[in-house]
Design a protein around this motif. Structure first.
Motif, PDB file in Angstrom:
ATOM      1  N   ASP A   1       2.102  68.486 -77.678  1.00  0.00           N
ATOM      2  CA  ASP A   1       2.384  67.520 -76.617  1.00  0.00           C
ATOM      3  C   ASP A   1       3.869  67.187 -76.616  1.00  0.00           C
ATOM      4  N   MET A   2       4.446  67.118 -75.427  1.00  0.00           N
ATOM      5  CA  MET A   2       5.877  66.838 -75.299  1.00  0.00           C
ATOM      6  C   MET A   2       6.113  65.734 -74.286  1.00  0.00           C
ATOM      7  N   TYR A   3       7.120  64.907 -74.580  1.00  0.00           N
ATOM      8  CA  TYR A   3       7.502  63.783 -73.730  1.00  0.00           C
ATOM      9  C   TYR A   3       9.027  63.725 -73.692  1.00  0.00           C
ATOM     10  N   TYR A   4       9.548  63.082 -72.665  1.00  0.00           N
ATOM     11  CA  TYR A   4      10.993  62.925 -72.615  1.00  0.00           C
ATOM     12  C   TYR A   4      11.389  61.695 -71.812  1.00  0.00           C
ATOM     13  N   MET A   5      12.642  61.292 -72.008  1.00  0.00           N
ATOM     14  CA  MET A   5      13.285  60.251 -71.218  1.00  0.00           C
ATOM     15  C   MET A   5      14.616  60.839 -70.758  1.00  0.00           C
ATOM     16  N   LYS A   6      15.072  60.386 -69.640  1.00  0.00           N
ATOM     17  CA  LYS A   6      16.407  60.781 -69.195  1.00  0.00           C
ATOM     18  C   LYS A   6      17.192  59.527 -68.857  1.00  0.00           C
TER      19      LYS A   6
ATOM     20  N   ARG B   1      18.905  54.005 -79.846  1.00  0.00           N
ATOM     21  CA  ARG B   1      19.012  53.483 -81.220  1.00  0.00           C
ATOM     22  C   ARG B   1      17.696  52.816 -81.647  1.00  0.00           C
ATOM     23  N   GLN B   2      17.058  52.098 -80.733  1.00  0.00           N
ATOM     24  CA  GLN B   2      15.784  51.456 -81.055  1.00  0.00           C
ATOM     25  C   GLN B   2      14.701  52.495 -81.307  1.00  0.00           C
ATOM     26  N   LEU B   3      14.655  53.538 -80.490  1.00  0.00           N
ATOM     27  CA  LEU B   3      13.681  54.612 -80.689  1.00  0.00           C
ATOM     28  C   LEU B   3      13.874  55.273 -82.050  1.00  0.00           C
ATOM     29  N   TRP B   4      15.142  55.511 -82.380  1.00  0.00           N
ATOM     30  CA  TRP B   4      15.516  56.123 -83.660  1.00  0.00           C
ATOM     31  C   TRP B   4      15.017  55.246 -84.807  1.00  0.00           C
ATOM     32  N   GLU B   5      15.203  53.938 -84.691  1.00  0.00           N
ATOM     33  CA  GLU B   5      14.770  52.988 -85.721  1.00  0.00           C
ATOM     34  C   GLU B   5      13.236  52.958 -85.828  1.00  0.00           C
ATOM     35  N   TYR B   6      12.542  52.934 -84.681  1.00  0.00           N
ATOM     36  CA  TYR B   6      11.085  52.978 -84.700  1.00  0.00           C
ATOM     37  C   TYR B   6      10.591  54.209 -85.455  1.00  0.00           C
ATOM     38  N   PHE B   7      11.202  55.334 -85.148  1.00  0.00           N
ATOM     39  CA  PHE B   7      10.776  56.578 -85.784  1.00  0.00           C
ATOM     40  C   PHE B   7      11.024  56.522 -87.287  1.00  0.00           C
ATOM     41  N   TYR B   8      12.222  56.136 -87.660  1.00  0.00           N
ATOM     42  CA  TYR B   8      12.609  56.107 -89.079  1.00  0.00           C
ATOM     43  C   TYR B   8      11.739  55.148 -89.879  1.00  0.00           C
ATOM     44  N   THR B   9      11.347  54.024 -89.285  1.00  0.00           N
ATOM     45  CA  THR B   9      10.550  53.022 -90.004  1.00  0.00           C
ATOM     46  C   THR B   9       9.049  53.211 -89.786  1.00  0.00           C
ATOM     47  N   ASP B  10       8.678  54.347 -89.217  1.00  0.00           N
ATOM     48  CA  ASP B  10       7.277  54.720 -89.030  1.00  0.00           C
ATOM     49  C   ASP B  10       6.522  53.738 -88.135  1.00  0.00           C
ATOM     50  N   GLN B  11       7.203  53.184 -87.147  1.00  0.00           N
ATOM     51  CA  GLN B  11       6.572  52.303 -86.158  1.00  0.00           C
ATOM     52  C   GLN B  11       6.242  53.130 -84.907  1.00  0.00           C
TER      53      GLN B  11
ATOM     54  N   ASP C   1       3.605  53.394 -83.103  1.00  0.00           N
ATOM     55  CA  ASP C   1       2.944  52.703 -81.985  1.00  0.00           C
ATOM     56  C   ASP C   1       3.978  52.134 -81.023  1.00  0.00           C
ATOM     57  N   TYR C   2       5.055  51.562 -81.567  1.00  0.00           N
ATOM     58  CA  TYR C   2       6.133  51.041 -80.719  1.00  0.00           C
ATOM     59  C   TYR C   2       6.846  52.182 -79.992  1.00  0.00           C
ATOM     60  N   LEU C   3       7.045  53.276 -80.694  1.00  0.00           N
ATOM     61  CA  LEU C   3       7.711  54.436 -80.103  1.00  0.00           C
ATOM     62  C   LEU C   3       6.911  54.953 -78.906  1.00  0.00           C
ATOM     63  N   PHE C   4       5.612  55.118 -79.085  1.00  0.00           N
ATOM     64  CA  PHE C   4       4.772  55.636 -78.001  1.00  0.00           C
ATOM     65  C   PHE C   4       4.528  54.619 -76.900  1.00  0.00           C
TER      66      PHE C   4
ATOM     67  N   GLU D   1       6.831  53.022 -75.431  1.00  0.00           N
ATOM     68  CA  GLU D   1       7.956  53.125 -74.496  1.00  0.00           C
ATOM     69  C   GLU D   1       7.558  53.978 -73.295  1.00  0.00           C
ATOM     70  N   THR D   2       8.363  53.930 -72.248  1.00  0.00           N
ATOM     71  CA  THR D   2       8.076  54.674 -71.021  1.00  0.00           C
ATOM     72  C   THR D   2       8.562  56.115 -71.149  1.00  0.00           C
ATOM     73  N   TRP D   3       7.628  57.016 -71.405  1.00  0.00           N
ATOM     74  CA  TRP D   3       7.927  58.438 -71.549  1.00  0.00           C
ATOM     75  C   TRP D   3       7.398  59.199 -70.346  1.00  0.00           C
ATOM     76  N   ILE D   4       8.047  60.291 -70.017  1.00  0.00           N
ATOM     77  CA  ILE D   4       7.544  61.217 -69.011  1.00  0.00           C
ATOM     78  C   ILE D   4       6.895  62.357 -69.783  1.00  0.00           C
ATOM     79  N   LYS D   5       5.653  62.648 -69.479  1.00  0.00           N
ATOM     80  CA  LYS D   5       4.958  63.706 -70.204  1.00  0.00           C
ATOM     81  C   LYS D   5       5.350  65.063 -69.644  1.00  0.00           C
ATOM     82  N   GLY D   6       5.559  66.006 -70.537  1.00  0.00           N
ATOM     83  CA  GLY D   6       5.844  67.372 -70.136  1.00  0.00           C
ATOM     84  C   GLY D   6       7.241  67.814 -70.520  1.00  0.00           C
TER      85      GLY D   6
END
Length: 107
Positions: A62-67, A75-85, A87-90, A92-97
């Protein structure tokens, strides 16, 4: 969790500490020494590009993106990922595909 940061040229930093995380993101946005960077935990991949594109992919394909994402959002997304959050990362408003398949393109 096993975290690996990879730059555009394939250099890896395994299990980075918070200071390394900050330096790496600053290399993308402040120093401009890295045009893009990727972080993975083995199940998910978060790729950021200093033009505002962000890609999130799952090991299952599965792939998602933002532009046009703002630096503080990235920076917030990076922090969510690094701290294993994730649920917060997902949340966010992502475009699927994939952008090329959705009529978007990275340019």
């Amino acid at each position: 969790m096993n975290i690996i940061i990879t730059d555009r040229w394939g250099n890896e930093i395994k299990e980075p500490d918070q200071a390394t995380l900050e330096k790496t993101i600053n290399d993308v946005f402040i120093d401009k020494t890295l045009p893009e960077i990727s972080i993975t935990n083995g199940d998910y991949y978060l790729d950021i590009i200093n033009t505002g594109w962000v890609y999130l992919s799952e090991e299952n394909g599965d792939m998602y993106y933002m532009k046009n994402a703002k630096e503080d959002t990235i920076r917030q997304l990076w922090e969510y990922f690094y701290t294993d959050q994730l649920d917060y990362l997902f949340a966010e408003t992502w475009i699927k595909g994939i952008p090329a398949f959705n009529g978007d393109y990275q340019g």
